[in-house]
Design a protein around this motif. Structure first.
Motif, mmCIF file in Angstrom:
data_model
loop_
_atom_site.group_PDB
_atom_site.id
_atom_site.type_symbol
_atom_site.label_atom_id
_atom_site.label_comp_id
_atom_site.label_asym_id
_atom_site.label_seq_id
_atom_site.Cartn_x
_atom_site.Cartn_y
_atom_site.Cartn_z
ATOM 1 N N UNK A 21 -0.889 -5.492 8.376
ATOM 2 C CA UNK A 21 -0.549 -4.065 8.304
ATOM 3 C C UNK A 21 0.271 -3.664 9.520
ATOM 4 N N UNK A 22 -0.155 -4.099 10.707
ATOM 5 C CA UNK A 22 0.577 -3.765 11.937
ATOM 6 C C UNK A 22 2.011 -4.283 11.885
ATOM 7 N N UNK A 23 2.181 -5.539 11.497
ATOM 8 C CA UNK A 23 3.529 -6.121 11.435
ATOM 9 C C UNK A 23 4.408 -5.389 10.430
ATOM 10 N N UNK A 24 3.856 -5.047 9.280
ATOM 11 C CA UNK A 24 4.655 -4.366 8.255
ATOM 12 C C UNK A 24 5.032 -2.961 8.712
ATOM 13 N N UNK A 25 4.076 -2.216 9.271
ATOM 14 C CA UNK A 25 4.385 -0.867 9.762
ATOM 15 C C UNK A 25 5.474 -0.940 10.836
ATOM 16 N N UNK A 26 5.357 -1.907 11.745
ATOM 17 C CA UNK A 26 6.376 -2.049 12.799
ATOM 18 C C UNK A 26 7.733 -2.403 12.223
ATOM 19 N N UNK A 27 7.771 -3.323 11.279
ATOM 20 C CA UNK A 27 9.047 -3.783 10.721
ATOM 21 C C UNK A 27 9.708 -2.701 9.858
ATOM 22 N N UNK A 28 8.897 -1.946 9.121
ATOM 23 C CA UNK A 28 9.425 -0.902 8.225
ATOM 24 C C UNK A 28 9.972 0.280 9.027
ATOM 25 N N UNK B 107 7.391 -2.702 -3.485
ATOM 26 C CA UNK B 107 7.458 -4.131 -3.159
ATOM 27 C C UNK B 107 6.109 -4.660 -2.680
ATOM 28 N N UNK B 108 5.781 -5.852 -3.148
ATOM 29 C CA UNK B 108 4.588 -6.578 -2.720
ATOM 30 C C UNK B 108 5.062 -7.873 -2.057
ATOM 31 N N UNK B 109 5.438 -7.818 -0.767
ATOM 32 C CA UNK B 109 5.993 -9.008 -0.133
ATOM 33 C C UNK B 109 4.952 -10.115 0.017
ATOM 34 N N UNK C 152 4.270 2.704 3.715
ATOM 35 C CA UNK C 152 3.495 1.465 3.704
ATOM 36 C C UNK C 152 2.145 1.767 3.081
ATOM 37 N N UNK C 153 1.810 0.996 2.057
ATOM 38 C CA UNK C 153 0.537 1.145 1.348
ATOM 39 C C UNK C 153 -0.297 -0.091 1.664
ATOM 40 N N UNK D 191 3.717 -2.652 -0.125
ATOM 41 C CA UNK D 191 2.270 -2.836 -0.077
ATOM 42 C C UNK D 191 1.955 -3.966 0.892
ATOM 43 N N UNK D 192 1.081 -3.692 1.834
ATOM 44 C CA UNK D 192 0.644 -4.679 2.822
ATOM 45 C C UNK D 192 -0.673 -5.288 2.365
ATOM 46 N N UNK D 193 -0.702 -6.600 2.229
ATOM 47 C CA UNK D 193 -1.932 -7.334 1.903
ATOM 48 C C UNK D 193 -2.594 -6.813 0.631
ATOM 49 N N UNK D 194 -1.808 -6.652 -0.415
ATOM 50 C CA UNK D 194 -2.387 -6.116 -1.632
ATOM 51 C C UNK D 194 -1.962 -6.816 -2.899
ATOM 52 N N UNK D 195 -1.263 -7.932 -2.797
ATOM 53 C CA UNK D 195 -0.770 -8.589 -3.998
ATOM 54 C C UNK D 195 -1.503 -9.871 -4.337
ATOM 55 N N UNK D 196 -1.627 -10.130 -5.589
ATOM 56 C CA UNK D 196 -2.158 -11.385 -6.153
ATOM 57 C C UNK D 196 -3.416 -11.897 -5.459
ATOM 58 N N UNK D 197 -4.321 -11.025 -5.169
ATOM 59 C CA UNK D 197 -5.597 -11.421 -4.589
ATOM 60 C C UNK D 197 -5.529 -11.805 -3.125
ATOM 61 N N UNK D 198 -4.380 -11.618 -2.511
ATOM 62 C CA UNK D 198 -4.185 -12.010 -1.113
ATOM 63 C C UNK D 198 -5.232 -11.404 -0.179
ATOM 64 N N UNK D 199 -5.534 -10.126 -0.375
ATOM 65 C CA UNK D 199 -6.432 -9.431 0.532
ATOM 66 C C UNK D 199 -7.790 -10.111 0.618
#
Length: 112
Positions: free
Chosen positions: A68-75, A15-17, A81-82, A48-56
């Protein structure tokens, strides 16, 4: 996470949220967490954290860390988490190290 541990877990959807932003272009971290809770209701093999559609490339390093912190905490370890990394070699290396320190399991190295 070592490659031989990660590889067998990546058999399904990765998933690329979407990372939402507020009207003033600041990160909407509560909105991101809400998006993640919906995504995690489905059978996925990683996020994937901050890795989709040029977001990074539109993020500051501190915003990248927040995501990254929010995703790791939520997951909470349910799926790997990539973290997206890139821009140039120096920044990508810094983002990768910080992502690992925050608990990301792997990186997605995006081209400069």
């Amino acid at each position: 996470m070592k490659t031989d541990e990660l590889r067998p877990r990546l058999g399904d959807v990765i998933a690329f949220p979407v990372t939402p932003f507020n009207a003033d272009y600041s990160l909407d971290v509560p909105g991101l967490r809400k998006n993640l809770r919906v995504v995690l209701q489905h059978p996925i093999s990683a996020i994937v954290a901050a890795g989709g559609t040029g977001e990074m490339y539109s993020l500051t390093p501190s915003e990248h860390r927040e995501i990254v912190k929010a995703i790791v905490e939520e997951v909470r370890g349910r799926v790997p988490v990539i973290a997206g990394t890139g821009v140039n070699c120096q920044i990508a290396s810094e983002l990768a190290r910080e992502s690992a320190n925050l608990g990301a399991d792997a990186i997605l190295a995006l081209p400069p």
